[in-house]
Write a protein that holds these residues in place. Structure first.
Motif, short mmCIF file in Angstrom:
data_model
loop_
_atom_site.label_atom_id
_atom_site.label_comp_id
_atom_site.label_asym_id
_atom_site.label_seq_id
_atom_site.Cartn_x
_atom_site.Cartn_y
_atom_site.Cartn_z
N SER A 16 0.83 -1.21 0.00
CA SER A 16 0.00 0.00 0.00
C SER A 16 0.86 1.26 0.00
CB SER A 16 -0.92 0.01 1.22
OG SER A 16 -0.20 0.38 2.38
N ARG A 17 0.23 2.38 -0.30
CA ARG A 17 0.92 3.67 -0.36
C ARG A 17 1.42 4.11 0.99
NH1 ARG A 17 -3.64 8.23 -1.45
NH2 ARG A 17 -1.80 9.52 -1.13
N TYR A 18 0.91 3.50 2.07
CA TYR A 18 1.27 3.95 3.42
C TYR A 18 2.41 3.14 4.04
CZ TYR A 18 -3.14 6.45 3.04
OH TYR A 18 -4.15 7.27 2.61
N SER A 19 2.92 2.14 3.34
CA SER A 19 3.92 1.25 3.94
C SER A 19 5.16 2.00 4.40
CB SER A 19 4.31 0.14 2.96
OG SER A 19 3.27 -0.80 2.83
N GLY A 20 5.62 2.97 3.61
CA GLY A 20 6.80 3.74 4.00
C GLY A 20 6.55 4.54 5.27
N ALA A 21 5.41 5.23 5.32
CA ALA A 21 5.07 6.02 6.51
C ALA A 21 4.87 5.13 7.73
CB ALA A 21 3.82 6.86 6.25
N LEU A 82 5.67 -15.06 -2.16
CA LEU A 82 6.70 -15.13 -1.11
C LEU A 82 7.87 -14.21 -1.44
CD1 LEU A 82 6.74 -18.97 -0.34
CD2 LEU A 82 6.19 -17.14 1.29
N GLU A 83 8.31 -14.24 -2.71
CA GLU A 83 9.44 -13.41 -3.10
C GLU A 83 9.05 -11.93 -3.06
OE1 GLU A 83 13.11 -12.02 -4.29
OE2 GLU A 83 12.47 -13.92 -3.38
N GLN A 84 7.85 -11.61 -3.52
CA GLN A 84 7.39 -10.23 -3.45
C GLN A 84 7.36 -9.74 -2.00
OE1 GLN A 84 3.16 -9.48 -4.10
NE2 GLN A 84 3.67 -7.71 -5.39
N GLY A 85 6.84 -10.57 -1.11
CA GLY A 85 6.79 -10.22 0.30
C GLY A 85 8.18 -10.07 0.90
N ARG A 86 9.09 -10.96 0.51
CA ARG A 86 10.46 -10.88 1.02
C ARG A 86 11.11 -9.55 0.63
NH1 ARG A 86 15.41 -11.00 -0.16
NH2 ARG A 86 15.00 -11.08 -2.40
N GLN A 87 10.89 -9.14 -0.62
CA GLN A 87 11.46 -7.88 -1.08
C GLN A 87 10.83 -6.68 -0.35
OE1 GLN A 87 11.49 -7.50 -5.36
NE2 GLN A 87 12.34 -9.55 -5.67
N MET A 88 9.52 -6.74 -0.13
CA MET A 88 8.85 -5.67 0.63
C MET A 88 9.45 -5.56 2.03
SD MET A 88 4.79 -6.09 -0.07
CE MET A 88 4.09 -6.10 -1.72
N LEU A 89 9.62 -6.70 2.68
CA LEU A 89 10.14 -6.71 4.05
C LEU A 89 11.57 -6.20 4.11
CD1 LEU A 89 8.67 -10.10 5.34
CD2 LEU A 89 8.08 -7.82 6.16
N GLU A 90 12.39 -6.59 3.15
CA GLU A 90 13.78 -6.14 3.14
C GLU A 90 13.86 -4.62 2.94
OE1 GLU A 90 17.83 -5.92 3.46
OE2 GLU A 90 16.40 -7.46 4.11
N SER A 91 13.03 -4.11 2.02
CA SER A 91 12.99 -2.67 1.80
C SER A 91 12.51 -1.94 3.05
CB SER A 91 12.06 -2.36 0.62
OG SER A 91 11.92 -0.97 0.44
N ALA A 92 11.49 -2.49 3.71
CA ALA A 92 10.97 -1.89 4.95
C ALA A 92 12.01 -1.95 6.06
CB ALA A 92 9.69 -2.60 5.37
N ARG A 93 12.73 -3.05 6.14
CA ARG A 93 13.76 -3.18 7.18
C ARG A 93 14.84 -2.12 7.00
NH1 ARG A 93 18.62 -4.70 8.19
NH2 ARG A 93 19.03 -5.05 5.98
N GLU A 94 15.28 -1.94 5.76
CA GLU A 94 16.31 -0.94 5.49
C GLU A 94 15.81 0.46 5.84
OE1 GLU A 94 17.34 -1.44 1.40
OE2 GLU A 94 18.41 -3.34 1.73
N LEU A 127 0.77 -1.78 17.75
CA LEU A 127 0.60 -2.23 16.37
C LEU A 127 0.50 -1.00 15.48
CD1 LEU A 127 -0.03 -4.40 14.20
CD2 LEU A 127 -2.45 -4.12 14.80
N VAL A 128 1.28 -0.99 14.40
CA VAL A 128 1.26 0.14 13.46
C VAL A 128 0.83 -0.39 12.10
CG1 VAL A 128 2.55 2.06 12.47
CG2 VAL A 128 3.18 1.17 14.73
N LEU A 129 -0.18 0.22 11.51
CA LEU A 129 -0.64 -0.21 10.18
C LEU A 129 -1.26 0.96 9.44
CD1 LEU A 129 -3.90 -2.36 10.56
CD2 LEU A 129 -3.11 -0.71 12.24
N GLY A 130 -1.37 0.81 8.13
CA GLY A 130 -1.97 1.85 7.30
C GLY A 130 -3.48 1.81 7.36
N ILE A 131 -4.11 2.95 7.10
CA ILE A 131 -5.56 3.03 7.18
C ILE A 131 -6.23 2.23 6.07
CG2 ILE A 131 -5.72 5.14 5.76
CD1 ILE A 131 -7.96 6.05 7.68
N ARG A 132 -5.52 2.05 4.95
CA ARG A 132 -6.02 1.24 3.84
C ARG A 132 -4.91 0.36 3.32
NH1 ARG A 132 -8.71 6.07 3.46
NH2 ARG A 132 -6.89 7.10 2.59
N GLY A 133 -5.27 -0.86 2.87
CA GLY A 133 -4.30 -1.79 2.33
C GLY A 133 -4.07 -1.60 0.84
#
Length: 285
Positions: A16-21, A82-94, A127-133
């Motif tokens: 979602s657009r809110y993942s970075g925030a 799974l690979e898409q999720g792994r890449q999302m998580l790695e980007s979020a971790r960084e 718990l932190v999450l975006g208002i929309r997925g």
């Protein structure tokens, strides 16, 4: 990786657009509370296959070949997710590490998001999450399909992110003396997250002087700078007007009533605030 024992800032990551925030707010909370972050990417079960199963309408000789093809497609789809999720998580971790978080772990789970969160609840600090997925795309309207169910299912603070990150210098605590509002008050008074952050303690309605006095005293005893305000008018409209007038960065409030019937009859203040505010909302039940 071994399970973290400290209470976690659990952060839901999707496309979602809110993942970075969401990462930025989680990192801000984690750094102020000296807490670890767990980044969660949940892969929901899909009830329909990638290709419709037409085996019943074709010759028996072709059924086995078709079913093998369907199975192969589902396996490929699962690997891609799974690979898409792994890449999302790695980007979020960084991003979280760059924002100042020191302890960050990642996690992928399959199945219902609500079930995953309930299973992890004992380890959650916030718990932190975006208002929309991600299913909402770039839309600025509506709430995420599971947001209300998540808020009703968990008994931990939930920060709902609806904008790009801004360091909170002031908060508004919507206070009415109810059980959930008292929990919010206690959290603000005792949490290191809010040390040095101005708190506007706001009551909407008649006869709020004694409630405000009691709440302000508790906050002051916790070392919080307090500005008290008694407002008139409709609850949501009054809170949002005050929020805008005083440039409030984050709002804290109790979430939903215990009676769903009451919400249906009167409308939920929580849901209306989520829909109409343009600042993050920290909810407690």
């Amino acid at each position: 990786m071994a399970e973290q024992k400290d209470p976690l800032v659990l952060t839901c990551i999707d496309g979602s657009r809110y993942s970075g925030a969401v990462c930025d707010y989680a990192a801000w909370i984690a750094s102020r509370a000296s807490a670890p972050i767990k980044l969660l990417h949940n892969i929901e079960r899909v009830t329909t296959p990638a290709v419709a199963d037409l085996s019943g309408s074709i010759g028996l000789g072709s059924q086995e070949e078709l079913l093998e093809e369907l199975t192969s497609l589902e396996q490929q789809r699962s690997k891609l997710l799974l690979e898409q999720g792994r890449q999302m998580l790695e980007s979020a971790r960084e991003r979280a590490v760059k924002a100042g978080a020191e302890r960050v772990v990642t996690c992928q789970r399959h199945g219902s998001l609500i079930e995953s969160l309930v299973e992890l609840e004992d380890h959650i600090r916030v718990l932190v999450l975006g208002i929309r997925g991600e299913e909402h795309g770039e839309s600025n309207k509506g709430l995420g399909a599971q947001l209300e169910s998540i808020v009703r299912s968990l008994h931990k603070p939930i920060l709902v992110v609806n904008r790009e990150f801004k360091v909170p210098h002031s908060i508004m605590l919507a206070y009415d003396g109810s059980e959930s509002a008292r929990k919010a008050l206690d959290m603000v008074a005792t949490s290191p997250v809010f040390k040095g952050v101005d708190c506007h303690l706001v009551y909407v309605g008649d006869g709020g002087d004694s409630v405000l006095t009691e709440g302000a005293e508790a906050l002051s005893n916790g070392g919080v700078y307090v500005v008290s305000a008694s407002l008139e008018g409709r609850t949501v409209e009054s809170l949002i007007a005050y929020q805008q007038e005083h440039n409030i960065d984050l709002t804290v409030m109790g979430a939903f009533s215990h009676s769903k019937l009451r919400d249906l009859l009167l409308g939920s203040v929580t849901a209306k605030m989520l829909l109409e505010t343009n600042q993050p909302l920290l909810l407690l039940r």
